[in-house]
Design an enzyme around this catalytic site. Structure first.
Site, PDB file in Angstrom:
ATOM      1  N   ASP A  50       0.685  -1.187  -0.006  1.00 12.95           N
ATOM      2  CA  ASP A  50       0.081   0.013  -0.001  1.00 12.95           C
ATOM      3  C   ASP A  50       0.967   1.341   0.085  1.00 12.95           C
ATOM      4  O   ASP A  50       2.124   1.259   0.534  1.00 12.95           O
ATOM      5  CB  ASP A  50      -0.814   0.073   1.212  1.00 12.95           C
ATOM      6  CG  ASP A  50      -1.977  -1.004   1.324  1.00 12.95           C
ATOM      7  OD1 ASP A  50      -2.318  -1.534   0.092  1.00 12.95           O
ATOM      8  OD2 ASP A  50      -2.522  -1.304   2.289  1.00 12.95           O
ATOM      9  N   TYR A  78       6.127  -8.486   8.520  1.00 12.45           N
ATOM     10  CA  TYR A  78       5.673  -6.983   8.543  1.00 12.45           C
ATOM     11  C   TYR A  78       5.970  -6.715  10.169  1.00 12.45           C
ATOM     12  O   TYR A  78       5.831  -7.537  11.069  1.00 12.45           O
ATOM     13  CB  TYR A  78       4.318  -6.928   8.623  1.00 12.45           C
ATOM     14  CG  TYR A  78       3.854  -7.150   7.028  1.00 12.45           C
ATOM     15  CD1 TYR A  78       3.815  -6.201   5.793  1.00 12.45           C
ATOM     16  CD2 TYR A  78       3.583  -8.643   6.597  1.00 12.45           C
ATOM     17  CE1 TYR A  78       3.662  -6.403   4.532  1.00 12.45           C
ATOM     18  CE2 TYR A  78       3.033  -8.735   5.227  1.00 12.45           C
ATOM     19  CZ  TYR A  78       3.056  -7.787   4.490  1.00 12.45           C
ATOM     20  OH  TYR A  78       2.681  -8.020   2.931  1.00 12.45           O
ATOM     21  N   ASP A  92      -6.605   2.151   7.558  1.00 14.92           N
ATOM     22  CA  ASP A  92      -5.375   2.935   7.844  1.00 14.92           C
ATOM     23  C   ASP A  92      -5.315   4.057   8.027  1.00 14.92           C
ATOM     24  O   ASP A  92      -6.327   5.083   8.104  1.00 14.92           O
ATOM     25  CB  ASP A  92      -4.397   2.399   6.644  1.00 14.92           C
ATOM     26  CG  ASP A  92      -4.782   2.745   5.354  1.00 14.92           C
ATOM     27  OD1 ASP A  92      -5.401   3.890   5.185  1.00 14.92           O
ATOM     28  OD2 ASP A  92      -4.636   2.061   4.295  1.00 14.92           O
ATOM     29  N   ARG A 183      -3.814  -4.882   7.195  1.00 17.09           N
ATOM     30  CA  ARG A 183      -4.879  -4.006   7.856  1.00 17.09           C
ATOM     31  C   ARG A 183      -6.359  -4.326   8.328  1.00 17.09           C
ATOM     32  O   ARG A 183      -6.720  -4.082   9.393  1.00 17.09           O
ATOM     33  CB  ARG A 183      -5.380  -3.028   6.404  1.00 17.09           C
ATOM     34  CG  ARG A 183      -4.466  -1.959   6.241  1.00 17.09           C
ATOM     35  CD  ARG A 183      -5.166  -1.183   5.018  1.00 17.09           C
ATOM     36  NE  ARG A 183      -5.238  -1.915   3.904  1.00 17.09           N
ATOM     37  CZ  ARG A 183      -6.253  -1.884   2.896  1.00 17.09           C
ATOM     38  NH1 ARG A 183      -7.054  -1.066   2.972  1.00 17.09           N
ATOM     39  NH2 ARG A 183      -5.847  -2.624   1.719  1.00 17.09           N
TER      40      ARG A 183
END
Length: 310
Positions: A50, A78, A92, A183
């Site tokens: 993203d 991550y 987000d 997310r």
């Protein structure tokens, strides 16, 4: 009449750029900039990040694009900052705030909730995603105010560790299977805690066996002399390091590059202990020929071949 600047011909470039993608840039925009800086003929990325996310974005050039699918299928790691108490439209920092709630949870409560999200879980893909419905990405429907039904998907959370917690934010490290939306994971954790959440930051630190070690940013690539930029790429077989290797002699290598299936059970070569996908080399392991399937009775079936190896 104004003169036009002649286009510089693109050149064949082969290898993998371990890019540390900056915040605010889409994966495709990062690819376009890197391809221009390398003046490369052919390039592709290995799964999107993203725009608000940073971190490892392996970019494949030339012959390496043949193996980019392997990274799409790989596990990812991550590190993320989850902001509790605020839900946004996108999950987000880029979406409008939908609601806010007080945050009154302890680290012990968070650990108990995290335990529920380890292993195989189901996720509903977000509307703000590139998944397509009737040829259009879901985010186009979302921007038009349309919400579509989405089928839940099974993903695997291999590891989910709480790195720190200072209300209202918690830092997590996540190792997960392909197709996992961090997310959504953050939103679901917030929902389970009863206060909602969105991601404040997201950084990808690993894709398969590739990590941020040796990764470079676009400013570093741009600052390097043009003649030295290709030297910043990792070799094509950096994408294949998890597969066993088979090293062929000159004659077998020639036949392999012609697409022939090879019977290697009595060829006197060091062979893998079990069947499966392998990387194939010649010249005592110095020249990558491609990938193959190694099957029963020592049969080697060519799969993807390196055109420049012939």
């Amino acid at each position: 009449m104004a003169q036009t600047t002649p286009k510089i011909p693109r050149v064949p470039v082969h290898g993998v750029l371990l890019l540390d993608k900056p915040v605010g840039l889409s994966s495709n925009d990062a690819l376009v900039r890197a391809k221009r800086l390398l003046n490369a003929q052919k390039a592709g990325h290995t799964g999107t990040l993203d725009p608000f996310a940073t971190g490892l974005l392996p970019l494949c050039f030339g012959e390496a694009t043949k193996f980019s699918q392997d990274l799409l299928e790989s596990d990812k790691t991550y590190e993320t900052v989850v902001h509790l108490g605020i839900r946004t439209a996108t999950g987000d920092t880029e979406g409008e705030v939908l609601d806010t709630r007080p945050v009154d949870v302890s680290a012990e409560q968070i650990e108990r909730v995290l335990a529920r999200f380890r292993g195989d879980i189901s996720q509903v893909p977000p509307m703000y995603s590139a998944l397509k419905r009737d040829g259009k990405p879901l985010y186009e429907y979302a921007r038009a105010g349309i919400t579509l039904e989405r089928e839940a998907r099974k993903v695997t959370i291999h590891a989910l560790d709480l790195l720190s917690y200072e209300a209202p934010t918690l830092r997590l490290r996540v190792s997960c299977s392909k197709g996992t939306y961090i997310r959504v994971l953050g939103e679901d954790i917030g929902a389970a805690l009863g206060c909602g959440a969105h991601l404040n930051a997201l950084r990808r630190t690993a894709v398969g066996t590739l990590t941020l070690d040796g990764a470079i940013g676009l400013p570093d690539l741009e600052a390097a002399p043009a003649a030295q930029r290709e030297g910043l790429l990792a070799p094509v077989d950096a994408l294949l390091s998890s597969f066993p290797q088979v090293v062929l002699g000159e004659e077998l290598a020639r036949r392999f590059l012609q697409g022939q299936r090879l019977a290697l059970h009595d060829a006197g070569l060091a062979l893998p202990a079990s069947a499966g996908r392998v990387r194939v080399y010649a010249d005592d392991g110095r020249r990558l020929l491609g990938t193959a399937q190694f099957a029963a009775y020592g049969v080697l079936a060519p799969e993807r071949l390196i055109a420049t190896a012939a």
